[in-house]
Motif scaffolding. Sequence first.
Motif, PDB file in Angstrom:
ATOM      1  N   SER A   1      48.927  43.664  32.492  1.00  9.92           N
ATOM      2  CA  SER A   1      49.112  42.585  33.464  1.00  9.92           C
ATOM      3  C   SER A   1      47.789  42.108  34.043  1.00  9.92           C
ATOM      4  CB  SER A   1      50.033  43.059  34.596  1.00  9.92           C
ATOM      5  OG  SER A   1      49.413  44.071  35.369  1.00  9.92           O
ATOM      6  N   GLN A   2      46.734  42.931  33.960  1.00 15.16           N
ATOM      7  CA  GLN A   2      45.438  42.511  34.468  1.00 15.16           C
ATOM      8  C   GLN A   2      44.792  41.438  33.609  1.00 15.16           C
ATOM      9  OE1 GLN A   2      44.254  43.867  37.570  1.00 15.16           O
ATOM     10  NE2 GLN A   2      46.425  44.304  37.364  1.00 15.16           N
ATOM     11  N   PHE A   3      45.307  41.244  32.396  1.00 11.78           N
ATOM     12  CA  PHE A   3      44.757  40.212  31.525  1.00 11.78           C
ATOM     13  C   PHE A   3      45.435  38.861  31.733  1.00 11.78           C
ATOM     14  CE2 PHE A   3      44.121  44.265  29.326  1.00 11.78           C
ATOM     15  CZ  PHE A   3      42.756  44.216  29.084  1.00 11.78           C
ATOM     16  N   ILE A   4      46.435  38.795  32.602  1.00 13.11           N
ATOM     17  CA  ILE A   4      47.155  37.549  32.856  1.00 13.11           C
ATOM     18  C   ILE A   4      46.452  36.793  33.973  1.00 13.11           C
ATOM     19  CG2 ILE A   4      49.354  36.524  33.529  1.00 13.11           C
ATOM     20  CD1 ILE A   4      50.747  38.997  32.467  1.00 13.11           C
ATOM     21  N   PRO A   5      45.991  35.580  33.737  1.00 12.79           N
ATOM     22  CA  PRO A   5      45.320  34.819  34.812  1.00 12.79           C
ATOM     23  C   PRO A   5      46.294  34.504  35.947  1.00 12.79           C
ATOM     24  CG  PRO A   5      44.898  33.859  32.644  1.00 12.79           C
ATOM     25  CD  PRO A   5      45.974  34.877  32.457  1.00 12.79           C
ATOM     26  N   GLY A   6      45.756  34.461  37.148  1.00 12.18           N
ATOM     27  CA  GLY A   6      46.593  34.154  38.298  1.00 12.18           C
ATOM     28  C   GLY A   6      47.209  32.775  38.236  1.00 12.18           C
ATOM     29  N   ALA A   7      46.546  31.837  37.531  1.00  7.74           N
ATOM     30  CA  ALA A   7      47.086  30.474  37.448  1.00  7.74           C
ATOM     31  C   ALA A   7      48.423  30.436  36.726  1.00  7.74           C
ATOM     32  CB  ALA A   7      46.083  29.572  36.743  1.00  7.74           C
ATOM     33  N   LEU A   8      48.658  31.367  35.787  1.00 11.64           N
ATOM     34  CA  LEU A   8      49.930  31.385  35.070  1.00 11.64           C
ATOM     35  C   LEU A   8      51.089  31.830  35.964  1.00 11.64           C
ATOM     36  CD1 LEU A   8      48.880  32.882  31.614  1.00 11.64           C
ATOM     37  CD2 LEU A   8      49.208  30.482  32.245  1.00 11.64           C
ATOM     38  N   MET A   9      50.785  32.455  37.101  1.00  6.05           N
ATOM     39  CA  MET A   9      51.828  32.923  38.008  1.00  6.05           C
ATOM     40  C   MET A   9      52.231  31.867  39.035  1.00  6.05           C
ATOM     41  SD  MET A   9      50.111  36.672  38.696  1.00  6.05           S
ATOM     42  CE  MET A   9      51.408  37.190  39.814  1.00  6.05           C
ATOM     43  N   LEU A  10      51.530  30.740  39.068  1.00  6.40           N
ATOM     44  CA  LEU A  10      51.769  29.765  40.121  1.00  6.40           C
ATOM     45  C   LEU A  10      53.167  29.153  40.041  1.00  6.40           C
ATOM     46  CD1 LEU A  10      48.342  27.894  40.300  1.00  6.40           C
ATOM     47  CD2 LEU A  10      49.281  29.536  41.918  1.00  6.40           C
TER      48      LEU A  10
ATOM     49  N   VAL B   1      51.376  40.933  45.056  1.00  7.10           N
ATOM     50  CA  VAL B   1      51.826  41.024  43.662  1.00  7.10           C
ATOM     51  C   VAL B   1      50.636  41.013  42.711  1.00  7.10           C
ATOM     52  CG1 VAL B   1      53.081  39.787  41.859  1.00  7.10           C
ATOM     53  CG2 VAL B   1      54.089  40.034  44.127  1.00  7.10           C
ATOM     54  N   PHE B   2      49.653  40.191  43.006  1.00  5.64           N
ATOM     55  CA  PHE B   2      48.508  40.053  42.114  1.00  5.64           C
ATOM     56  C   PHE B   2      47.624  41.297  42.126  1.00  5.64           C
ATOM     57  CE2 PHE B   2      44.261  38.401  41.024  1.00  5.64           C
ATOM     58  CZ  PHE B   2      44.554  37.805  39.803  1.00  5.64           C
ATOM     59  N   GLN B   3      47.502  41.969  43.271  1.00  2.00           N
ATOM     60  CA  GLN B   3      46.600  43.107  43.399  1.00  2.00           C
ATOM     61  C   GLN B   3      47.281  44.455  43.167  1.00  2.00           C
ATOM     62  OE1 GLN B   3      43.969  42.692  47.015  1.00  2.00           O
ATOM     63  NE2 GLN B   3      45.243  40.897  47.348  1.00  2.00           N
ATOM     64  N   LEU B   4      48.599  44.466  43.143  1.00  2.00           N
ATOM     65  CA  LEU B   4      49.310  45.735  43.094  1.00  2.00           C
ATOM     66  C   LEU B   4      49.083  46.533  41.811  1.00  2.00           C
ATOM     67  CD1 LEU B   4      51.056  47.359  44.966  1.00  2.00           C
ATOM     68  CD2 LEU B   4      53.082  46.254  43.992  1.00  2.00           C
ATOM     69  N   PRO B   5      49.062  45.935  40.610  1.00  2.00           N
ATOM     70  CA  PRO B   5      48.883  46.758  39.399  1.00  2.00           C
ATOM     71  C   PRO B   5      47.628  47.616  39.416  1.00  2.00           C
ATOM     72  CG  PRO B   5      49.642  44.575  38.802  1.00  2.00           C
ATOM     73  CD  PRO B   5      49.333  44.531  40.272  1.00  2.00           C
ATOM     74  N   LEU B   6      46.485  47.009  39.702  1.00  2.00           N
ATOM     75  CA  LEU B   6      45.240  47.779  39.727  1.00  2.00           C
ATOM     76  C   LEU B   6      45.248  48.806  40.849  1.00  2.00           C
ATOM     77  CD1 LEU B   6      42.416  48.248  38.593  1.00  2.00           C
ATOM     78  CD2 LEU B   6      41.572  46.446  40.108  1.00  2.00           C
ATOM     79  N   SER B   7      45.810  48.445  42.004  1.00  2.00           N
ATOM     80  CA  SER B   7      45.869  49.389  43.121  1.00  2.00           C
ATOM     81  C   SER B   7      46.746  50.584  42.776  1.00  2.00           C
ATOM     82  CB  SER B   7      46.405  48.681  44.369  1.00  2.00           C
ATOM     83  OG  SER B   7      45.562  47.608  44.743  1.00  2.00           O
ATOM     84  N   LEU B   8      47.864  50.358  42.093  1.00  2.00           N
ATOM     85  CA  LEU B   8      48.732  51.456  41.664  1.00  2.00           C
ATOM     86  C   LEU B   8      47.989  52.412  40.736  1.00  2.00           C
ATOM     87  CD1 LEU B   8      52.218  49.831  40.980  1.00  2.00           C
ATOM     88  CD2 LEU B   8      51.798  51.863  42.344  1.00  2.00           C
ATOM     89  N   ILE B   9      47.274  51.861  39.790  1.00  2.00           N
ATOM     90  CA  ILE B   9      46.544  52.701  38.840  1.00  2.00           C
ATOM     91  C   ILE B   9      45.481  53.526  39.555  1.00  2.00           C
ATOM     92  CG2 ILE B   9      45.009  52.646  36.840  1.00  2.00           C
ATOM     93  CD1 ILE B   9      46.510  50.125  35.930  1.00  2.00           C
ATOM     94  N   LEU B  10      44.745  52.900  40.467  1.00  2.00           N
ATOM     95  CA  LEU B  10      43.689  53.619  41.187  1.00  2.00           C
ATOM     96  C   LEU B  10      44.273  54.718  42.070  1.00  2.00           C
ATOM     97  CD1 LEU B  10      41.355  50.664  42.247  1.00  2.00           C
ATOM     98  CD2 LEU B  10      40.957  52.337  40.444  1.00  2.00           C
TER      99      LEU B  10
END
Length: 304
Positions: free
Chosen positions: A141-150, A175-184
Amino acid sequence: MTTAVTTQQATVSGADTGAGDAPPPRATRRGGRGIADSAPRWQIFLPLGLYLLFTLIPFYWMLLFALRPAGSTSLVPWPATTAHFDKVWNDLGFAIFFRNSLLVGVASLIMTTVVALAGGYALARFKFRGRNGFLLALLCSQFIPGALMLVPLFEIFRNLNLVNSLWSVVIAETVFQLPLSLILISGFIRNVPGELEEAAWVDGCGRFRAFCAVVLPLLRPGLIAVGSFAFVHSWNHFLFALMFLSSQEKYTIPVGLNYTIGAESVDLGALAAGGVVAAVPVVIVFAFIQKWLIAGFSAGAVKG
């Protein structure tokens, strides 16, 4: 008798090593200094100085335009003026923008940290079917640009009547920051030995109490690192605030800075003053959490 034995041992040691052997190298006597330690100082400070100069010149240029009077071409902001700051803070509404950015940043920090802490604990402590696949999905999900979520986010917020609300920006940032935060966070928790929690269970603590009393204090550097990144990203992010907010009293600082640029002219003094107002909180945050941020990157070593 003791003196004789000591003298004999010293004689034997000297015979074994050899009286004619050369003394150990200087690096060995000084604790094993490496090649990098013996390099000339200019080879270290020259690249660092050039990098620092390259980094600070834009900030100085921004301060120059923010502090010198309009129409001045001096390379030194003297005599300094605060007219540009007064204009952006009072006339252009940056006091409201600052408050909105602060609300969005703090709310995103809290939501991201709490959800990431709960999810990270589940990923680190429980084994369930599909855990590896879920982690892989988080990474992808980190490879998905934020613009695609608009578009999907806008449709969701429109159905929930959250368009032109600060909560829409807070939820989108979370929503945008949660994946990386979960992994960390899951990595930080995984580095805390489970035996510490088990010892607390034996002493009569439940899982939640053991987590709060044993694990949570050890996660403080990691939580500060994750929370600071969440705050700074929410403070600086422009796209979500631009798309989901439509009234000026709801704008954040990045959107407010965008509207200082006119169609035919740009007030460089006001734009630079707004940039200083936007940069100061971030600088203060990193100045106070620097040691925790460094500890968060190296978290995982348990000293006992």
